[in-house]
Design an enzyme around this catalytic site. Structure first.
Site, PDB file in Angstrom:
ATOM      1  N   GLY A   1       0.822  -1.198   0.000  1.00 32.40           N
ATOM      2  CA  GLY A   1       0.000   0.000   0.000  1.00 32.40           C
ATOM      3  C   GLY A   1       0.857   1.249   0.000  1.00 32.40           C
ATOM      4  N   CYS A   2       0.231   2.389  -0.283  1.00 32.53           N
ATOM      5  CA  CYS A   2       0.984   3.646  -0.367  1.00 32.53           C
ATOM      6  C   CYS A   2       1.512   4.076   0.998  1.00 32.53           C
ATOM      7  CB  CYS A   2       0.130   4.744  -0.994  1.00 32.53           C
ATOM      8  SG  CYS A   2      -1.478   4.985  -0.222  1.00 32.53           S
ATOM      9  N   TYR A   3       0.673   4.071   2.028  1.00 33.90           N
ATOM     10  CA  TYR A   3       1.148   4.441   3.361  1.00 33.90           C
ATOM     11  C   TYR A   3       2.245   3.491   3.853  1.00 33.90           C
ATOM     12  CZ  TYR A   3      -2.679   7.832   4.074  1.00 33.90           C
ATOM     13  OH  TYR A   3      -3.540   8.904   3.992  1.00 33.90           O
TER      14      TYR A   3
ATOM     15  N   ALA B   1       5.657   4.388   2.091  1.00 35.22           N
ATOM     16  CA  ALA B   1       6.312   5.602   2.590  1.00 35.22           C
ATOM     17  C   ALA B   1       6.787   5.449   4.022  1.00 35.22           C
ATOM     18  CB  ALA B   1       5.349   6.780   2.483  1.00 35.22           C
TER      19      ALA B   1
ATOM     20  N   GLU C   1       2.028  12.108  -0.946  1.00 34.21           N
ATOM     21  CA  GLU C   1       1.875  11.557   0.395  1.00 34.21           C
ATOM     22  C   GLU C   1       3.045  12.023   1.256  1.00 34.21           C
ATOM     23  OE1 GLU C   1      -0.327   7.833   0.713  1.00 34.21           O
ATOM     24  OE2 GLU C   1       1.595   7.025   1.375  1.00 34.21           O
TER      25      GLU C   1
END
Length: 350
Positions: free
Chosen positions: A153-155, A158, A246
């Site tokens: 996932g993106c979170y 990062a 993000e």
């Protein structure tokens, strides 16, 4: 690079979403990619230009339904379907295909954990056991050998890229990790939702998934593996009024007398030869605009005013490094291609 490259016949499932559009945008100029199939259940029969006019100049096949695909004409699949809809579709695909799944359906190794967080039993448990978690910079060997890669996932992307080396090297404590994360509205997908209307999100920001966001078990799974023991973290995501990007702020407790400078030096050494990871100098704050449209992640470390603590900052484009770009990076590794192939574009600025 060889003078000629064998073309890989690719299908994108869910090509009418934001991540599907990003896959088309980048793969259209990928030297080894031959885009054969684009699916979109509700938009089937339409040319891609009707759904994404900005891609209308590309000569792409019309959108079709998944059950219309001739899989004998495909070598590789990117699956960009919504969470919960992917399991049975991927399970029904020919075993000869190699797949990167951009949904959350295969990211969690434990079926019971999946059921707890997603509200239903996993419908392809054997396939879930086969899936490899595709945080490329930390699992190249697993990705290279995998048939099915679960794109992070993106979170988690990062958050984990800067944190995993710090835990692996024992530079931070595994307790008391606090993550404050902010994402552009594209992270919520392209479906029409009242909470994502312009008047709902512009000129303000809000938290969501407070105390129970579905990316939490994914991050805790990987942090626990790095720490060698169970890790429970605090995580709060926020929606901010921009299209993409993000920004993750992580508060950590230092271990063994280490300083923020020690953390920065360790990250710089760890990622020195990583093409998509930049560790910024002391006092330099990362900006989401500096990675926009690219597969880059920028990381910085600051000392906290609280004794024995540090602040780790990281930024990505949620649609690229947080989704489609990382998926292509994983495909390159799986197929033995140059890892940066098709991902060399510089960030868009301003």
């Amino acid at each position: 690079m060889p003078e000629t490259i064998d073309r890989v016949r690719i299908a994108i499932l869910g090509a009418s979403g934001y991540t599907g559009a990003e896959l088309v945008r980048m793969l259209a100029r990928h030297p080894a990619a031959d885009l054969r199939v684009l699916t979109a259940e509700r938009q089937a029969g339409k040319p891609l230009s009707d759904v994404f006019p900005h891609l209308g100049y590309l000569k792409m096949p019309d959108l079709v339904k998944v059950d219309q695909v001739d899989w004998s004409e495909i070598d590789f699949v990117f699956c960009g379907l919504p969470h919960g809809t992917t399991q049975e579709i991927i399970a029904a695909l020919p075993h000869t295909l190699r797949i990167v799944d951009l949904s959350a359906d295969f990211r969690l190794a434990d079926a019971a954990t999946y059921a707890e967080w997603y509200g239903h039993e996993h419908r392809a448990v054997e396939l879930q056991r086969e899936a490899v978690y595709g945080l490329t910079e930390f699992n190249r060997q697993g990705v290279r050998a995998a048939r099915l890669v679960a794109n992070p996932g993106c979170y988690p992307t990062a958050t984990l890229i800067p944190l995993l080396p710090l835990l692996l090297d024992g530079l931070i404590e595994s307790e008391d990790i606090i993550v404050d994360a902010k994402s552009g509205v594209s992270g919520a997908g392209r479906d029409a939702k009242q909470q994502n209307l312009f008047c709902e999100v512009s000129e303000g920001m809000h938290a969501y998934g407070v105390g129970h966001h579905r990316h939490m078990p994914e991050m805790e799974q990987e942090l626990s593996l790095a720490a060698g023991k169970p890790v429970t973290m605090a995580f709060t995501p926020h929606l901010i009024p921009m299209n993409r990007g993000e920004f993750v702020t992580t508060y950590v407790r230092l271990a063994g007398g280490n300083t923020a400078d020690d953390l920065r030096a360790a990250l710089a050494a760890r990622f020195e030869n990583e093409p998509f990871v930049q560790v910024l100098g002391a006092g330099v704050v990362p900006h989401t605009k500096h990675v926009r449209g690219s597969n880059q992640i920028h990381i910085s470390v600051f000392p906290d005013r609280l004794k024995g603590r540090a602040i780790v900052l990281s930024v990505i484009d949620n649609l690229v490094k947080g989704a489609s770009g990382q998926a292509i990076q994983n495909m390159n590794v799986m197929l033995g291609l140059i890892e940066t192939m098709g991902l060399e574009q510089a960030p868009l600025f301003p």
